[in-house]
Design an enzyme around this catalytic site. Structure first.
Site, PDB file in Angstrom:
ATOM      1  NE  ARG A  22      12.822 -40.466 -14.020  1.00 58.96           N
ATOM      2  CZ  ARG A  22      12.509 -40.024 -12.812  1.00 58.96           C
ATOM      3  NH1 ARG A  22      13.406 -40.075 -11.848  1.00 58.96           N
ATOM      4  NH2 ARG A  22      11.311 -39.525 -12.549  1.00 58.96           N
ATOM      5  CE1 TYR A  57      13.165 -33.916 -11.796  1.00 61.27           C
ATOM      6  CE2 TYR A  57      12.703 -36.074 -12.717  1.00 61.27           C
ATOM      7  CZ  TYR A  57      12.324 -34.767 -12.493  1.00 61.27           C
ATOM      8  OH  TYR A  57      11.117 -34.308 -12.944  1.00 61.27           O
ATOM      9  CD  GLU A 130      10.990 -27.702  -7.809  1.00 63.24           C
ATOM     10  OE1 GLU A 130      10.009 -28.413  -7.505  1.00 63.24           O
ATOM     11  OE2 GLU A 130      11.675 -27.879  -8.849  1.00 63.24           O
ATOM     12  CG  ASP A 164       6.289 -28.239  -6.339  1.00 66.63           C
ATOM     13  OD1 ASP A 164       5.310 -28.576  -5.638  1.00 66.63           O
ATOM     14  OD2 ASP A 164       6.641 -28.869  -7.348  1.00 66.63           O
ATOM     15  CG  HIS A 201       7.165 -26.556 -10.451  1.00 63.70           C
ATOM     16  ND1 HIS A 201       8.262 -27.304 -10.077  1.00 63.70           N
ATOM     17  CD2 HIS A 201       7.495 -25.969 -11.623  1.00 63.70           C
ATOM     18  CE1 HIS A 201       9.210 -27.159 -10.994  1.00 63.70           C
ATOM     19  NE2 HIS A 201       8.772 -26.356 -11.933  1.00 63.70           N
ATOM     20  CG  HIS A 216       3.473 -33.588  -7.856  1.00 63.57           C
ATOM     21  ND1 HIS A 216       4.135 -33.017  -8.913  1.00 63.57           N
ATOM     22  CD2 HIS A 216       4.250 -33.350  -6.771  1.00 63.57           C
ATOM     23  CE1 HIS A 216       5.263 -32.472  -8.490  1.00 63.57           C
ATOM     24  NE2 HIS A 216       5.357 -32.668  -7.190  1.00 63.57           N
ATOM     25  CD  GLU A 246       6.914 -30.073 -11.618  1.00 58.25           C
ATOM     26  OE1 GLU A 246       8.040 -29.960 -12.098  1.00 58.25           O
ATOM     27  OE2 GLU A 246       6.703 -30.133 -10.383  1.00 58.25           O
TER      28      GLU A 246
END
Length: 266
Positions: A22, A57, A130, A164, A201, A216, A246
């Site tokens: 971050r 990110y 991704e 993912d 993922h 998630h 994750e």
């Protein structure tokens, strides 16, 4: 170190960051640190293709503003070089967002341009794209859009993909049945090729299929369910790529890893 946690969880693949995800800046990796990491990885039995590094990110390679995109490109280059310093190969990243300022295909073109430019600064690292959940103006929520981005990259031999499961489900690919999973894998193979799948993922989803919500859930406790994850674990086409959790409850990670590993060995 990350390998101590991997041993505790009895896993043979892992995901990690090389810096705070971050923040834009990070201290450079010193040669002594890189050497220690390589030694520990070898001692723990981890090869480069078993570790999926995730980038910051904050990076948006599709940003329409040239100055802001340049900041992201510099950060992405640094992430690729950090991966290579550690003797690893796979850098997982989100394609970015067009922010509603340009057409999606134009933003995809910018992402492809940035990928090619950044890869020139390393020798071996693979840029692993991704898929996203379809929220807001983010790119890469459909397999067709991922395929368009891939076609826009010149350096295709060093571009791969990570799927993912939560993102797929949220984007409208219903994974609550094995048939749904097989449709996704078949379509990915048709558009891009399963040989380009460098990792997955594994995340259950709190929201229903098509919700576009990236939320998630622990495996088997969301709207996807164990049938999908058991099928992934037993699919021979996926046996040589890292399957990275994750999920939201770290207290359940060991049990989740154990079930996935039992399935892969059955």
């Amino acid at each position: 170190m990350v390998f101590d946690r991997a041993k505790e969880l009895e896993c043979n693949a892992l995901g990690m960051f090389t810096k705070n995800q971050r923040q834009w800046k990070a201290k450079p990796i010193e040669p002594e640190q890189a050497n220690l990491f390589r030694v520990k990885a070898e001692e723990a039995g981890f090869k480069p293709n078993q570790i999926l590094v995730h980038d910051s990110y904050l990076i948006n390679l599709g940003h329409p503003d040239p100055e802001k995109r340049a900041i992201s490109l510099e950060a992405f280059r640094d992430e690729l070089m950090r991966v290579e310093q550690l003797g690893l190969r796979l850098l997982n990243f989100h394609p970015g967002s067009h922010l509603g300022l340009v057409e999606p295909d134009e933003s995809l073109r910018l992402v492809g341009q940035c990928i090619d430019e950044a890869l020139e600064h390393t020798e071996h690292t693979i840029a692993v794209i991704e898929n996203t959940a379809g929220q807001g103006t983010n790119l890469g929520s459909t397999l067709e859009e991922l395929a368009r981005l891939y076609e826009m990259c010149r350096t295709k031999e060093r571009v791969g993909f990570c799927l993912d499961t939560c993102h797929l489900h949220a984007a409208g690919y219903d994974l609550s049945t094995v048939e749904g999973l097989q449709k996704v894998l078949s379509r990915f193979d048709e558009l891009i090729g399963l040989g380009k799948l460098c990792g997955m993922h594994l995340n259950d989803a709190k929201a229903k299929a098509g919700s576009r919500l990236d939320r998630h859930e622990s495996l088997g406790e969301g709207t996807i369910g164990w049938a999908c994850f058991d099928a992934i674990a037993t699919d021979p086409r996926l046996c040589n790529i890292p399957l990275v959790l994750e999920t939201v409850d770290s207290g359940k990670w060991k049990a989740e890893v154990a079930r996935i590993r039992r399935a892969t060995q059955s």
